[in-house]
Scaffold this motif. Sequence first.
Motif, PDB file in Angstrom:
ATOM      1  N   MET A 220       5.333  21.118   5.412  1.00 26.07           N
ATOM      2  CA  MET A 220       5.623  20.926   3.988  1.00 26.07           C
ATOM      3  C   MET A 220       5.336  19.484   3.591  1.00 26.07           C
ATOM      4  O   MET A 220       5.746  18.545   4.262  1.00 26.07           O
ATOM      5  N   ILE A 221       4.597  19.321   2.495  1.00 20.56           N
ATOM      6  CA  ILE A 221       4.243  17.985   2.030  1.00 20.56           C
ATOM      7  C   ILE A 221       5.460  17.322   1.392  1.00 20.56           C
ATOM      8  O   ILE A 221       6.051  17.846   0.441  1.00 20.56           O
ATOM      9  N   THR A 222       5.819  16.161   1.903  1.00 18.44           N
ATOM     10  CA  THR A 222       6.945  15.407   1.344  1.00 18.44           C
ATOM     11  C   THR A 222       6.563  13.983   0.967  1.00 18.44           C
ATOM     12  O   THR A 222       7.252  13.360   0.159  1.00 18.44           O
ATOM     13  N   ASN A 223       5.470  13.468   1.530  1.00 19.68           N
ATOM     14  CA  ASN A 223       5.064  12.086   1.267  1.00 19.68           C
ATOM     15  C   ASN A 223       3.707  12.059   0.584  1.00 19.68           C
ATOM     16  O   ASN A 223       2.706  12.523   1.155  1.00 19.68           O
ATOM     17  N   TYR A 224       3.664  11.546  -0.631  1.00 18.23           N
ATOM     18  CA  TYR A 224       2.398  11.326  -1.328  1.00 18.23           C
ATOM     19  C   TYR A 224       2.044   9.853  -1.183  1.00 18.23           C
ATOM     20  O   TYR A 224       2.766   8.971  -1.661  1.00 18.23           O
ATOM     21  N   ILE A 225       0.928   9.588  -0.507  1.00 19.89           N
ATOM     22  CA  ILE A 225       0.517   8.222  -0.177  1.00 19.89           C
ATOM     23  C   ILE A 225      -0.614   7.822  -1.118  1.00 19.89           C
ATOM     24  O   ILE A 225      -1.678   8.447  -1.132  1.00 19.89           O
ATOM     25  N   GLY A 226      -0.371   6.800  -1.910  1.00 17.32           N
ATOM     26  CA  GLY A 226      -1.390   6.297  -2.818  1.00 17.32           C
ATOM     27  C   GLY A 226      -2.346   5.365  -2.104  1.00 17.32           C
ATOM     28  O   GLY A 226      -1.934   4.533  -1.284  1.00 17.32           O
ATOM     29  N   ILE A 227      -3.647   5.500  -2.400  1.00 20.54           N
ATOM     30  CA  ILE A 227      -4.671   4.671  -1.759  1.00 20.54           C
ATOM     31  C   ILE A 227      -5.568   4.096  -2.845  1.00 20.54           C
ATOM     32  O   ILE A 227      -6.187   4.844  -3.610  1.00 20.54           O
ATOM     33  N   ASP A 228      -5.633   2.786  -2.917  1.00 22.67           N
ATOM     34  CA  ASP A 228      -6.520   2.097  -3.861  1.00 22.67           C
ATOM     35  C   ASP A 228      -7.724   1.576  -3.083  1.00 22.67           C
ATOM     36  O   ASP A 228      -7.596   0.702  -2.221  1.00 22.67           O
ATOM     37  N   ILE A 229      -8.896   2.118  -3.398  1.00 24.21           N
ATOM     38  CA  ILE A 229     -10.114   1.847  -2.636  1.00 24.21           C
ATOM     39  C   ILE A 229     -10.862   0.656  -3.222  1.00 24.21           C
ATOM     40  O   ILE A 229     -11.017   0.536  -4.435  1.00 24.21           O
ATOM     41  N   ALA A 230     -11.353  -0.218  -2.357  1.00 25.52           N
ATOM     42  CA  ALA A 230     -12.276  -1.289  -2.721  1.00 25.52           C
ATOM     43  C   ALA A 230     -13.537  -1.142  -1.864  1.00 25.52           C
ATOM     44  O   ALA A 230     -13.670  -0.187  -1.093  1.00 25.52           O
ATOM     45  N   ALA A 231     -14.461  -2.083  -1.996  1.00 23.15           N
ATOM     46  CA  ALA A 231     -15.732  -1.964  -1.292  1.00 23.15           C
ATOM     47  C   ALA A 231     -15.573  -2.103   0.222  1.00 23.15           C
ATOM     48  O   ALA A 231     -16.237  -1.407   0.994  1.00 23.15           O
ATOM     49  N   ARG A 232     -14.686  -2.997   0.685  1.00 21.68           N
ATOM     50  CA  ARG A 232     -14.574  -3.273   2.114  1.00 21.68           C
ATOM     51  C   ARG A 232     -13.200  -2.952   2.694  1.00 21.68           C
ATOM     52  O   ARG A 232     -13.024  -2.964   3.906  1.00 21.68           O
ATOM     53  N   SER A 233     -12.229  -2.717   1.839  1.00 19.36           N
ATOM     54  CA  SER A 233     -10.881  -2.443   2.318  1.00 19.36           C
ATOM     55  C   SER A 233     -10.165  -1.544   1.321  1.00 19.36           C
ATOM     56  O   SER A 233     -10.696  -1.261   0.238  1.00 19.36           O
ATOM     57  N   PHE A 234      -8.977  -1.098   1.690  1.00 25.09           N
ATOM     58  CA  PHE A 234      -8.162  -0.329   0.767  1.00 25.09           C
ATOM     59  C   PHE A 234      -6.697  -0.659   1.008  1.00 25.09           C
ATOM     60  O   PHE A 234      -6.309  -1.189   2.064  1.00 25.09           O
ATOM     61  N   VAL A 235      -5.882  -0.360   0.008  1.00 23.21           N
ATOM     62  CA  VAL A 235      -4.447  -0.600   0.071  1.00 23.21           C
ATOM     63  C   VAL A 235      -3.742   0.739  -0.005  1.00 23.21           C
ATOM     64  O   VAL A 235      -4.057   1.569  -0.865  1.00 23.21           O
TER      65      VAL A 235
ATOM     66  N   TYR B  32      -1.417   7.728 -17.129  1.00 17.68           N
ATOM     67  CA  TYR B  32      -0.099   7.851 -16.507  1.00 17.68           C
ATOM     68  C   TYR B  32       0.571   6.478 -16.420  1.00 17.68           C
ATOM     69  O   TYR B  32       1.776   6.339 -16.700  1.00 17.68           O
ATOM     70  N   GLY B  33      -0.203   5.451 -16.061  1.00 19.86           N
ATOM     71  CA  GLY B  33       0.350   4.102 -16.009  1.00 19.86           C
ATOM     72  C   GLY B  33       0.777   3.612 -17.380  1.00 19.86           C
ATOM     73  O   GLY B  33       1.802   2.929 -17.523  1.00 19.86           O
ATOM     74  N   GLN B  34       0.004   3.949 -18.417  1.00 20.02           N
ATOM     75  CA  GLN B  34       0.394   3.565 -19.770  1.00 20.02           C
ATOM     76  C   GLN B  34       1.679   4.268 -20.193  1.00 20.02           C
ATOM     77  O   GLN B  34       2.508   3.681 -20.900  1.00 20.02           O
ATOM     78  N   MET B  35       1.842   5.502 -19.759  1.00 16.94           N
ATOM     79  CA  MET B  35       3.072   6.222 -20.085  1.00 16.94           C
ATOM     80  C   MET B  35       4.287   5.534 -19.458  1.00 16.94           C
ATOM     81  O   MET B  35       5.378   5.523 -20.041  1.00 16.94           O
ATOM     82  N   LEU B  36       4.082   4.927 -18.281  1.00 12.90           N
ATOM     83  CA  LEU B  36       5.169   4.219 -17.607  1.00 12.90           C
ATOM     84  C   LEU B  36       5.328   2.782 -18.100  1.00 12.90           C
ATOM     85  O   LEU B  36       6.158   2.041 -17.572  1.00 12.90           O
ATOM     86  N   ALA B  37       4.525   2.406 -19.107  1.00 17.99           N
ATOM     87  CA  ALA B  37       4.564   1.047 -19.667  1.00 17.99           C
ATOM     88  C   ALA B  37       4.247  -0.004 -18.614  1.00 17.99           C
ATOM     89  O   ALA B  37       4.827  -1.095 -18.606  1.00 17.99           O
TER      90      ALA B  37
ATOM     91  N   ILE C 200       2.340  -2.981 -17.044  1.00 20.42           N
ATOM     92  CA  ILE C 200       1.575  -4.085 -17.623  1.00 20.42           C
ATOM     93  C   ILE C 200       0.882  -4.926 -16.562  1.00 20.42           C
ATOM     94  O   ILE C 200       0.194  -5.894 -16.885  1.00 20.42           O
ATOM     95  N   THR C 201       1.059  -4.608 -15.304  1.00 21.62           N
ATOM     96  CA  THR C 201       0.453  -5.369 -14.204  1.00 21.62           C
ATOM     97  C   THR C 201      -0.561  -4.490 -13.478  1.00 21.62           C
ATOM     98  O   THR C 201      -0.281  -3.328 -13.181  1.00 21.62           O
ATOM     99  N   LYS C 202      -1.728  -5.082 -13.206  1.00 19.94           N
ATOM    100  CA  LYS C 202      -2.752  -4.341 -12.466  1.00 19.94           C
ATOM    101  C   LYS C 202      -3.208  -5.175 -11.277  1.00 19.94           C
ATOM    102  O   LYS C 202      -3.888  -6.192 -11.437  1.00 19.94           O
ATOM    103  N   THR C 203      -2.809  -4.749 -10.100  1.00 19.69           N
ATOM    104  CA  THR C 203      -3.288  -5.305  -8.835  1.00 19.69           C
ATOM    105  C   THR C 203      -3.572  -4.132  -7.906  1.00 19.69           C
ATOM    106  O   THR C 203      -3.198  -2.980  -8.194  1.00 19.69           O
ATOM    107  N   ASP C 204      -4.225  -4.408  -6.793  1.00 17.82           N
ATOM    108  CA  ASP C 204      -4.502  -3.340  -5.834  1.00 17.82           C
ATOM    109  C   ASP C 204      -3.204  -2.723  -5.316  1.00 17.82           C
ATOM    110  O   ASP C 204      -3.107  -1.502  -5.148  1.00 17.82           O
ATOM    111  N   GLN C 205      -2.213  -3.557  -5.081  1.00 17.77           N
ATOM    112  CA  GLN C 205      -0.934  -3.051  -4.570  1.00 17.77           C
ATOM    113  C   GLN C 205      -0.233  -2.180  -5.617  1.00 17.77           C
ATOM    114  O   GLN C 205       0.278  -1.101  -5.283  1.00 17.77           O
ATOM    115  N   ARG C 206      -0.221  -2.643  -6.870  1.00 16.94           N
ATOM    116  CA  ARG C 206       0.415  -1.869  -7.927  1.00 16.94           C
ATOM    117  C   ARG C 206      -0.331  -0.557  -8.171  1.00 16.94           C
ATOM    118  O   ARG C 206       0.274   0.482  -8.439  1.00 16.94           O
ATOM    119  N   ASP C 207      -1.653  -0.607  -8.087  1.00 16.04           N
ATOM    120  CA  ASP C 207      -2.442   0.613  -8.285  1.00 16.04           C
ATOM    121  C   ASP C 207      -2.150   1.638  -7.194  1.00 16.04           C
ATOM    122  O   ASP C 207      -2.093   2.844  -7.464  1.00 16.04           O
TER     123      ASP C 207
END
Length: 338
Positions: A1-16, A87-92, A94-101
Amino acid sequence: MITNYIGIDIAARSFVSARPTPAASYQVQQWDYQTPQQIAHFVDSLNPQTDHCVLEATGNYHLRLTYALLEAGISVSVVNPLSVKRYGQMLASITKTDQRDAVLLARYGQQQQPATYRQPDQHLQYLRQRRMVLNQLQQQRQALANQQHALSVHPQPDAFSQQILDQQQLYVEQAIADLQAQISQLVADHYQQSRQLLASIPGFGAVSTAVFLEALSSFEGWQQRGSSKAFVKYIGLAPTLHQSGRSVRGGSHINRSGVPWLRQKLWLPACTLAMRLKTDTVFQRLYIRLRQAGKSFKEAIIAVMHKWIRVALAVLQSGKPFDSRLNLPTEENLVSNL
């Protein structure tokens, strides 16, 4: 059963990655993925039974990691970046970084539970790559033609520059012809039934058939009846309204989202279908009726394209060739059967 949704922000050489923790926070970590060993290091940290990765479609950057996750049995969702942005705008936010994404993607997955990504077959991937290269070559051909014209009107044209442009133009023309032949051959070899069905519809040639099948493969559930409205919306041909109360009365226009390259490739065939075919078709009748009703040229062509796409989808769903009599008004259909 899926319990953990892991967000991944992709860049050219690495990801968070952002993994939820029992303390209702997120463990954020940066990973390199330049080598198979680096990708395997991240994959080994996941549990196929409980983890589900969510990442945005970012050109080709996300594909290597996505395929590695699928091969390891990890559930993956590749989502539309615009949906995550809204979705991010709905949550108000205001910060955009790889970690926040990455955290935003994890929260989006947990709340929206997007559909699992299905890897397209190899032939479809080849078709997609050839279409992209063909688009680039066609743009280069137009740029070279513009440069040739600019030199031709110069009072002192350089013969050597003209020779270089002529050579480049010949090479690009030959490459375009070769690619178009390869696309047609690939569709004929691996999508024979769909090609034959679409060929029964006026206006569908080799290129339009290939791009239509490519777009259709990315739309989940197109085989189901009643999915034509959703597919038209998906490719960006559905009409929209912007109205509120008595003061806001915005005009209607197409939503322009989804698959812009498909609309671009089908525009000229739709124009030919509406105005230049020698045989009378239901699409020509629709175009003439709309023009006589006062609709603009663009509005009428978009309506023809809208009907053309829905007819193509219905033909593929039914598995039967196109029959123009099924699209005639009742009185005309009765006359044609006498």
